[in-house]
Write an enzyme that holds these catalytic residues in place. Sequence first.
Site, PDB file in Angstrom:
ATOM      1  N   ARG A   1       0.853  -1.179   0.000  1.00 27.85           N
ATOM      2  CA  ARG A   1       0.000   0.000   0.000  1.00 27.85           C
ATOM      3  C   ARG A   1       0.890   1.229   0.000  1.00 27.85           C
ATOM      4  NH1 ARG A   1      -3.737  -2.332  -1.402  1.00 27.85           N
ATOM      5  NH2 ARG A   1      -5.804  -2.580  -0.499  1.00 27.85           N
TER       6      ARG A   1
ATOM      7  N   GLU B   1      -2.209   7.968  -3.892  1.00 27.61           N
ATOM      8  CA  GLU B   1      -2.544   7.584  -5.265  1.00 27.61           C
ATOM      9  C   GLU B   1      -4.006   7.911  -5.585  1.00 27.61           C
ATOM     10  OE1 GLU B   1      -1.522   3.344  -4.746  1.00 27.61           O
ATOM     11  OE2 GLU B   1      -3.639   2.877  -5.019  1.00 27.61           O
TER      12      GLU B   1
ATOM     13  N   HIS C   1      -1.052   0.517  -9.613  1.00 28.82           N
ATOM     14  CA  HIS C   1      -1.805  -0.372  -8.703  1.00 28.82           C
ATOM     15  C   HIS C   1      -2.549  -1.465  -9.490  1.00 28.82           C
ATOM     16  CE1 HIS C   1      -3.850  -0.490  -4.484  1.00 28.82           C
ATOM     17  NE2 HIS C   1      -3.693  -1.705  -4.990  1.00 28.82           N
TER      18      HIS C   1
HETATM   19  C1  8YV Z   1      -7.225  -3.901  -5.634  1.00 30.59           C
HETATM   20  C2  8YV Z   1      -5.578  -4.471  -3.817  1.00 30.59           C
HETATM   21  O1  8YV Z   1      -7.327  -3.960  -7.005  1.00 30.59           O
HETATM   22  O2  8YV Z   1      -6.841  -6.328  -3.111  1.00 30.59           O
HETATM   23  C3  8YV Z   1      -6.173  -5.351  -2.781  1.00 30.59           C
HETATM   24  O3  8YV Z   1      -5.955  -5.074  -1.585  1.00 30.59           O
HETATM   25  O4  8YV Z   1      -4.759  -3.674  -3.538  1.00 30.59           O
HETATM   26  C4  8YV Z   1      -5.975  -4.623  -5.252  1.00 30.59           C
HETATM   27  O5  8YV Z   1      -6.098  -5.961  -5.569  1.00 30.59           O
HETATM   28  C5  8YV Z   1      -7.262  -2.491  -5.193  1.00 30.59           C
HETATM   29  O6  8YV Z   1      -7.573  -2.436  -3.846  1.00 30.59           O
HETATM   30  C6  8YV Z   1      -8.242  -1.678  -5.996  1.00 30.59           C
HETATM   31  O7  8YV Z   1      -8.704  -0.642  -5.278  1.00 30.59           O
END
Ligand code: 8YV
Length: 328
Positions: free
Chosen positions: A240, A269, A287
């Site tokens: 993250r 982001e 991402h």
């Molecule tokens: C998502 C991600 O696509 O699953 C998660 O925690 O980071 C990604 O797979 C993302 O959260 C989209 O907002």
Amino acid sequence: MSKPRILVARAVFPETIARLQQHFEVETNQDDRGWTQDELIAKLKDKQGAFTTGSERIDDKVLAACPDLKICANMAVGYNNFDVDAMTARGVLATNAPDVLTETTADFGFALLMATARRISESEHFLRAGKWQKWSYDMFAGAEVHGSTMGIIGMGRIGQGIARRGALGFGMKVIYHNRSRLDPALEAECKAAYVSKEELLKTADHVVLVVPYSPASHHTIGAAELALMKPSATLVNIARGGIVDDAALAAALRDRRIAAAGLDVFEGEPKVHPDLLTVPNVVLTPHIASATIPTRRAMADLAADNLIGFLVNGKPLTPLNPAVLGGK
Ligand code: 8YV
């Protein structure tokens, strides 16, 4: 009997919407842009359920304004957009989408490690710019991947997947740091050895971040941690934004205090720290670690299953705060 009302906060697969419409009155975000929190509240205040995608902040302000809300189902394994304590206190169920994206995300983590170590983006830009005139013995010489030491911070399911890829596929020595140690059988299966964070930073050739975001993990990697890393080392963040101090990282890359970085996630982001855009030794992706169609379908299906499971049948599949079940 009228159907429960739900909000789908972002455009998702039409098939997912069609399936949800069999059970719910569905309002969708046709704008295909993120709403402000006030816009979200305006849409959510008469709904019983929310299909969220990982970036919609559900905190006590939202919950207080949406008294009918019973469940928020994240189409993401990460759920730092939820204030789970506030949701529990108000009897709102939180669900995420674990497991279905593990291997796809681990594939991407490894791809980003390789692209970073072997300078794939930087060399492609060079070629596209018409700068390739001759062979040179050290042109885009990168860091070795096979046989090197990979240090993984955050050894959940995705971290374990990356460990297996490195150890079994590339003969890497794998070390890891985690809040708690894996049980010995799992450690042996992943061929990973537990070390302190400091030892990991000092010895790894490639540091991979897969730790969930929380206030405790904010800036897990900042100037002090970057200073511990070898000048030849690389850093990969698929966890993250906020896990890394992006300003400190850009400075370390600019001054070659570490060799390179691969980043799929950013503080704030979709905005990216401007200094990261000016250093050449960083691979930047928007991402997309879980972005294959089969995996995104599985994530959307699981979020929908949670909404249907809970609002229709009373049985969600992957609750984060099961204490609220049987409550509201
Ligand atoms: C998502 C991600 O696509 O699953 C998660 O925690 O980071 C990604 O797979 C993302 O959260 C989209 O907002």
